[in-house]
Write a protein that holds these residues in place. Sequence first.
Motif, short mmCIF file in Angstrom:
data_model
loop_
_atom_site.label_atom_id
_atom_site.label_comp_id
_atom_site.label_asym_id
_atom_site.label_seq_id
_atom_site.Cartn_x
_atom_site.Cartn_y
_atom_site.Cartn_z
N LYS A 1 59.49 55.20 136.25
CA LYS A 1 58.91 56.21 136.40
C LYS A 1 56.91 55.99 135.60
CE LYS A 1 63.01 57.24 133.35
NZ LYS A 1 63.66 57.80 132.05
N GLU A 2 56.61 57.67 135.92
CA GLU A 2 55.41 57.26 135.39
C GLU A 2 54.48 57.49 133.86
OE1 GLU A 2 53.89 61.25 138.57
OE2 GLU A 2 53.00 61.58 136.25
N ARG A 3 53.00 56.67 133.93
CA ARG A 3 53.16 55.97 132.64
C ARG A 3 52.58 57.20 131.39
NH1 ARG A 3 48.03 52.40 132.00
NH2 ARG A 3 49.89 51.11 133.39
N GLU A 4 53.91 57.82 130.47
CA GLU A 4 53.61 58.69 129.16
C GLU A 4 52.84 58.53 127.85
OE1 GLU A 4 58.01 59.88 128.85
OE2 GLU A 4 58.37 58.10 127.68
N PHE A 5 52.86 59.19 127.51
CA PHE A 5 51.83 59.35 125.96
C PHE A 5 53.01 58.96 125.43
CE2 PHE A 5 49.56 59.94 122.88
CZ PHE A 5 49.68 60.68 122.02
N VAL A 6 52.74 58.58 124.06
CA VAL A 6 53.07 57.71 123.19
C VAL A 6 52.61 58.85 121.72
CG1 VAL A 6 54.90 56.43 121.50
CG2 VAL A 6 54.15 55.72 123.78
N ALA A 7 52.31 57.84 121.23
CA ALA A 7 51.17 58.42 120.15
C ALA A 7 49.13 58.19 119.79
CB ALA A 7 51.31 57.34 118.92
N GLY A 8 48.62 59.10 119.77
CA GLY A 8 47.06 58.97 119.33
C GLY A 8 46.77 59.11 117.76
N ILE A 9 45.74 58.43 117.91
CA ILE A 9 45.54 57.94 116.44
C ILE A 9 43.34 58.55 116.21
CG2 ILE A 9 44.77 55.94 116.78
CD1 ILE A 9 45.49 56.12 113.51
N ARG A 10 43.26 59.31 116.05
CA ARG A 10 41.79 59.44 116.22
C ARG A 10 40.73 58.45 115.63
NH1 ARG A 10 40.15 64.64 116.86
NH2 ARG A 10 42.09 66.58 116.85
N ARG A 11 39.28 57.93 115.29
CA ARG A 11 38.80 57.32 115.47
C ARG A 11 38.85 56.71 113.66
NH1 ARG A 11 32.76 58.77 117.20
NH2 ARG A 11 33.53 61.09 116.42
N LEU A 12 38.55 57.53 113.33
CA LEU A 12 38.86 57.35 110.83
C LEU A 12 39.76 57.68 111.21
CD1 LEU A 12 35.39 58.83 110.38
CD2 LEU A 12 35.55 56.54 111.13
N ALA A 13 41.05 57.57 111.90
CA ALA A 13 42.30 57.33 111.23
C ALA A 13 43.08 59.21 110.47
CB ALA A 13 42.46 56.25 110.53
N SER A 14 42.20 59.76 110.85
CA SER A 14 42.30 61.15 110.03
C SER A 14 43.51 61.94 110.43
CB SER A 14 40.88 62.01 109.78
OG SER A 14 40.56 62.28 111.19
N ALA B 1 40.15 61.64 121.48
CA ALA B 1 42.27 62.01 120.55
C ALA B 1 42.78 63.04 121.84
CB ALA B 1 42.07 61.57 119.26
N THR B 2 43.58 62.37 122.73
CA THR B 2 44.45 63.24 123.43
C THR B 2 45.23 63.05 123.90
OG1 THR B 2 43.68 64.61 125.45
CG2 THR B 2 42.60 62.26 124.85
N SER B 3 46.05 63.47 124.30
CA SER B 3 47.71 62.84 125.00
C SER B 3 47.46 62.72 126.06
CB SER B 3 48.42 63.49 124.75
OG SER B 3 48.75 64.69 124.95
N ALA B 4 46.15 62.50 127.06
CA ALA B 4 45.67 62.78 128.64
C ALA B 4 45.53 61.78 129.32
CB ALA B 4 44.68 63.84 129.02
N THR B 5 46.68 60.78 129.94
CA THR B 5 46.56 59.47 130.18
C THR B 5 44.74 59.39 131.24
OG1 THR B 5 48.85 59.37 130.84
CG2 THR B 5 47.41 57.91 132.02
N TYR B 6 43.97 60.53 131.78
CA TYR B 6 42.78 59.74 132.46
C TYR B 6 41.52 60.13 131.34
CZ TYR B 6 41.73 64.81 131.37
OH TYR B 6 41.61 66.88 131.27
#
Length: 122
Positions: free
Chosen positions: A43-56, A102-107
């Motif tokens: 399968k292709e690599r998929e997004f799981v979770a993301g977090i901004r720089r300051l965790a906000s 902070a994005t779900s885009a792999t690239y």
Amino acid sequence: QVQLVESGGGLVQAGVSLRLSCVASGRAFDSYAMGWFRQAPGKEREFVAGIRRLASTTFYADSVKGRFTISRDNAKNTLYLQMNSLKPEDTAVYYCAAGPDATSATYRFYYWGQGTQVTVSS
């Protein structure tokens, strides 16, 4: 530039919990948004979770929402993924990644760890 090293994977039974860690070195950890991705065999690599720089702000794939929690400790240069109620379909190699947004885009993630295997048996 930043180097990322994941740990915490393993072989577990369905229903249990695991916590993955990702330790960063190099350029300031808190200058990057961070993400967790996974790739199952075939399968292709998929997004799981993301977090901004300051965790906000955190955000999740629908498949893990309510079960997984992403967090970061900027003082320790470490990213975490708490995974609860694991399912066999969560089996994959899990990667942490760093990027400017902070994005779900792999690239949009420029730096990647080597991955840690998570295997969930039924």
